[in-house]
Design an enzyme around this catalytic site. Structure first.
Site, short mmCIF file in Angstrom:
data_model
loop_
_atom_site.label_atom_id
_atom_site.label_comp_id
_atom_site.label_asym_id
_atom_site.label_seq_id
_atom_site.Cartn_x
_atom_site.Cartn_y
_atom_site.Cartn_z
N TRP A 162 53.62 76.51 28.77
CA TRP A 162 54.72 77.41 28.65
C TRP A 162 56.02 76.75 28.22
O TRP A 162 56.83 77.88 28.17
CB TRP A 162 54.08 77.61 30.08
CG TRP A 162 54.58 76.54 31.55
CD1 TRP A 162 53.60 76.18 31.88
CD2 TRP A 162 55.75 76.59 31.97
NE1 TRP A 162 53.99 75.04 32.65
CE2 TRP A 162 55.36 74.66 33.04
CE3 TRP A 162 57.29 76.25 31.58
CZ2 TRP A 162 56.36 74.34 33.94
CZ3 TRP A 162 57.78 75.79 32.04
CH2 TRP A 162 57.78 74.76 33.59
N ASN A 163 56.22 75.83 28.60
CA ASN A 163 58.49 75.90 28.48
C ASN A 163 58.89 75.97 27.39
O ASN A 163 59.51 76.96 27.18
CB ASN A 163 58.02 74.34 28.78
CG ASN A 163 57.55 73.18 27.88
OD1 ASN A 163 56.59 73.09 27.51
ND2 ASN A 163 58.17 71.78 27.87
N GLU A 172 50.85 64.82 23.97
CA GLU A 172 52.34 64.17 24.94
C GLU A 172 52.40 65.15 26.39
O GLU A 172 52.17 66.15 26.40
CB GLU A 172 53.63 65.40 23.65
CG GLU A 172 54.46 64.94 24.16
CD GLU A 172 55.69 65.93 24.18
OE1 GLU A 172 56.62 66.82 24.23
OE2 GLU A 172 55.50 65.71 22.79
N LEU A 173 52.65 63.60 27.07
CA LEU A 173 52.55 63.64 28.07
C LEU A 173 54.00 63.56 29.61
O LEU A 173 55.23 64.08 28.39
CB LEU A 173 51.75 62.85 28.64
CG LEU A 173 50.61 62.69 28.27
CD1 LEU A 173 49.57 61.83 28.91
CD2 LEU A 173 49.86 63.78 27.96
N CYS A 230 59.97 68.04 28.21
CA CYS A 230 59.89 67.42 28.45
C CYS A 230 60.71 65.49 27.55
O CYS A 230 60.64 64.48 28.13
CB CYS A 230 58.05 66.72 27.37
SG CYS A 230 57.34 68.08 28.18
N GLU A 241 58.51 62.96 38.05
CA GLU A 241 59.62 64.32 37.18
C GLU A 241 59.38 64.73 38.00
O GLU A 241 59.09 65.93 38.37
CB GLU A 241 58.24 64.24 36.17
CG GLU A 241 58.60 65.05 34.86
CD GLU A 241 57.87 65.54 33.45
OE1 GLU A 241 58.76 65.02 32.66
OE2 GLU A 241 56.75 64.58 34.32
N GLY A 273 51.25 68.27 27.34
CA GLY A 273 50.90 68.99 29.60
C GLY A 273 51.59 68.00 29.98
O GLY A 273 51.85 66.97 29.91
N SER A 274 51.04 67.63 31.64
CA SER A 274 51.00 66.58 32.38
C SER A 274 50.47 65.22 32.13
O SER A 274 49.48 65.30 31.70
CB SER A 274 50.55 67.10 33.89
OG SER A 274 49.21 66.62 34.05
N LYS A 284 44.99 77.35 23.00
CA LYS A 284 44.44 77.46 24.23
C LYS A 284 46.21 77.80 25.05
O LYS A 284 46.83 76.48 25.23
CB LYS A 284 43.66 77.20 24.85
CG LYS A 284 43.71 77.90 26.44
CD LYS A 284 43.28 76.90 27.95
CE LYS A 284 44.33 76.20 28.73
NZ LYS A 284 45.12 77.07 29.38
N PRO A 285 47.44 78.76 24.73
CA PRO A 285 48.48 78.76 25.53
C PRO A 285 48.15 78.62 27.12
O PRO A 285 47.45 79.24 27.16
CB PRO A 285 49.16 79.95 24.29
CG PRO A 285 47.48 81.08 24.31
CD PRO A 285 46.79 79.90 23.73
N ASP A 286 49.22 78.76 27.49
CA ASP A 286 49.60 78.77 29.07
C ASP A 286 49.56 80.14 29.31
O ASP A 286 50.30 81.31 28.63
CB ASP A 286 50.78 78.12 29.31
CG ASP A 286 50.43 78.19 30.47
OD1 ASP A 286 50.51 77.28 31.28
OD2 ASP A 286 51.48 79.12 30.97
#
Length: 533
Positions: A173-174, A270-271, A304, A402, A248-249, A197-199
């Site tokens: 979402w960011n 990418e986390l 991120c 984080e 994401g996370s 699948k977008p947020d």
């Protein structure tokens, strides 16, 4: 109007209502592109600035996802046979449409994420750059490549690149435009179909990009969107995928990596990050203080690659801290659909709670607040002031976890070796920043930091914007890369075709095995002597 982070609210509102471009018919058109049944359950989203309702989205079921993959596979077969030159033309038209329609998508990004218009515009530029770069590079990257054969002159070897098939993209979402369209662009150019699948909170922005891509000429069913919780449709997305792209996370990334490994498909992840900025003793302090603002507070810290740890040489600490605090306190919070605000709000209630909890925990355990440190419900439900902390110690949650918000901790160091060790004392390794007047020194320090991208005298934009170079994380910050050749070729399968002529490694008739072994030995020594690779 906007409100300075260090001053009380004024009598005038700091946020605007829904912009005129986001009419109910327009929102309904975008949501109609979600792969879901007409009778699907619905989920609502809100505007972070105010908490007011924004959109009502149909929710995809696992069977909807399965159907999307079936349609995607059918469309992908002809798309893979479409010349790269035609794929390129579509992406270049998309490039122009994004720039021409920038005001509409900036309205959407702001309404869904709560960021400022300045930060929303950076997503526009990012996608234009990505579309142009990959459109201009795809023919070269995907062309059959001659490779050195096993036997010089006698072995003709060619490397081909085939699309994976149907790629699953799960985007956050960011950065709803950058992360959605930015990953789909190279996947599509490589000849794949995409099920994404977008947020849910920022799905309209991703759907806007999809709508624009169709206007640019992309065939139906090549890029499809599904909406729903990962706990509901995640298994379907993984089960059908030929490749997985996830942002994401770290916790979610580990789960996806295990599932991808079980299925023997590739994954790019990418986390999270706990990124560091180093201000060396020879840094330009005014420039470094400006850079720290740009490093810590874009998109209200929900980035991120933004900085959450600042390491400053003791000899310049007081000067730097004073300059940084002054600039941070002068930042203006606001949620209007223009370019005046410096900092927007957080996107979700859960993110506000995380930020507040991290700061409260640190203060309760002895941290000192130099700027910010409080929510601003007088401005809107999700506003939080840009916050600078010092005296942060290891027992505080935000020391090594984080925060993903507008919060940064300042630490001192006495020598560069100490700074490098401190910056690297984290399992994460996404981005870092080094500030020095000496370019060679800055580069030398940067090369020793455990991070996928490191910027010298810049926050993060220099490395991120250098799209010809790979971008991604080390350690708990992920695997795989976006941008550069790797950002496109990861969506392909490499195939080697070797055509042997006249004579190969097999012993010719009439020659004994011993004699043939001797001949090959002489040949190998000769090739080495004359410098053949």
């Amino acid at each position: 109007m906007t409100v300075r982070s260090s001053s009380p609210a004024t009598s005038e509102p700091a946020v605007s209502g829904l912009p005129a471009s986001l009419t109910p018919p327009r929102i309904a058109h975008l949501t109609s592109r979600i792969a879901a049944a007409p009778t699907a359950a619905r989920v609502g989203t809100t505007i972070p600035y105010t908490g007011a309702p924004l959109a009502d989205l149909p929710v995809s079921t696992p069977s909807d996802v399965d159907e999307a993959f079936i349609r995607g596979r059918s469309a992908q077969a002809s798309w893979a046979a479409t010349p790269v030159s035609e794929r390129k033309r579509i992406l270049l038209r998309f490039h122009d449409l994004v720039l021409d329609r920038r005001n509409e998508v900036m309205d959407l990004i702001q309404a869904e994420s709560g960021k400022t218009r300045r930060d929303a515009f950076l997503e526009v530029t990012d996608i234009a750059i990505a579309a142009r770069y990959y459109a201009r590079s795809a023919s070269r990257l995907l062309a059959p490549a001659r490779r050195r054969g096993a036997i010089p002159l006698l072995t003709r070897t060619t490397e081909l690149r085939h699309p994976k098939g149907v790629v699953t993209i799960i985007s956050p979402w960011n950065y709803p435009l950058s992360m959605a369209a930015g990953d789909a662009i190279p996947a599509l150019l490589a000849g794949n179909a995409v099920v994404q699948k977008p947020d849910t909170q920022t799905a309209l922005t991703a759907l806007w990009a999809l709508d624009l891509m169709h206007q640019a000429g992309l065939p139906d069913d090549l890029w499809q969107m599904v909406v729903g919780r990962g706990s509901s449709i995640g298994d379907s997305l993984m089960r059908n995928a030929d490749y997985m792209m996830f942002t994401g996370s770290t916790a979610a990334g580990r789960h996806i990596a295990r599932e991808a490994g079980e299925r023997l498909i590739g994954a790019s992840l990418e986390l999270g990050g706990k990124n560091a900025m180093l201000v060396l003793d020879d840094a330009d302090i005014a420039r470094a203080a400006d850079g720290a603002v740009s490093a810590c507070f874009p998109s209200t810290g929900q980035l991120c690659v933004s900085v959450e740890r600042l390491y400053v040489a003791e000899s310049v600490r007081d000067e730097f801290v004073a300059a940084f605090v002054e600039r941070t306190r002068a930042l203006e919070l606001g949620g209007r659909y223009d370019f005046r605000s410096d900092v927007g709000c957080l996107t979700t209630q859960s993110q506000l709670e995380t930020v507040a909890t991290h700061v409260e925990d640190a203060v309760a355990k002895g941290a000192t607040v130099l700027a910010g440190g409080r929510a601003r419900p007088d401005l809107g439900p999700l506003f939080y002031e840009p916050t600078i902390l010092t005296d942060v110690t290891s027992e505080m949650t935000l020391y090594d976890h984080e925060t993903f918000g507008p919060v940064v901790s300042i630490y001192s160091f006495s020598d560069v070796e100490e700074a490098i060790a401190s910056a690297n004392a984290t399992p994460y390794g996404l981005n870092a920043s080094v500030w020095s007047r000496d370019a060679a020194r800055g580069h030398a320090v940067a090369s020793r930091l455990h991070a996928g991208t490191v910027n010298v005298n810049d926050a993060f934009a220099a490395a991120w914007g250098s799209i010809d170079s790979p971008m991604g994380g080390m350690g708990d910050s992920g695997v795989g890369r976006r941008h550069g050749s790797e950002g496109l070729l990861k969506y392909t399968e490499a195939q080697t075709i070797a055509h042997q002529r006249v004579l190969g490694f097999t012993r010719p008739r009439g020659i004994s095995h011993r004699a043939w072994a001797t001949m090959l030995t002489v040949a190998l020594k000769t090739l080495k002597r004359i410098g053949v690779r």
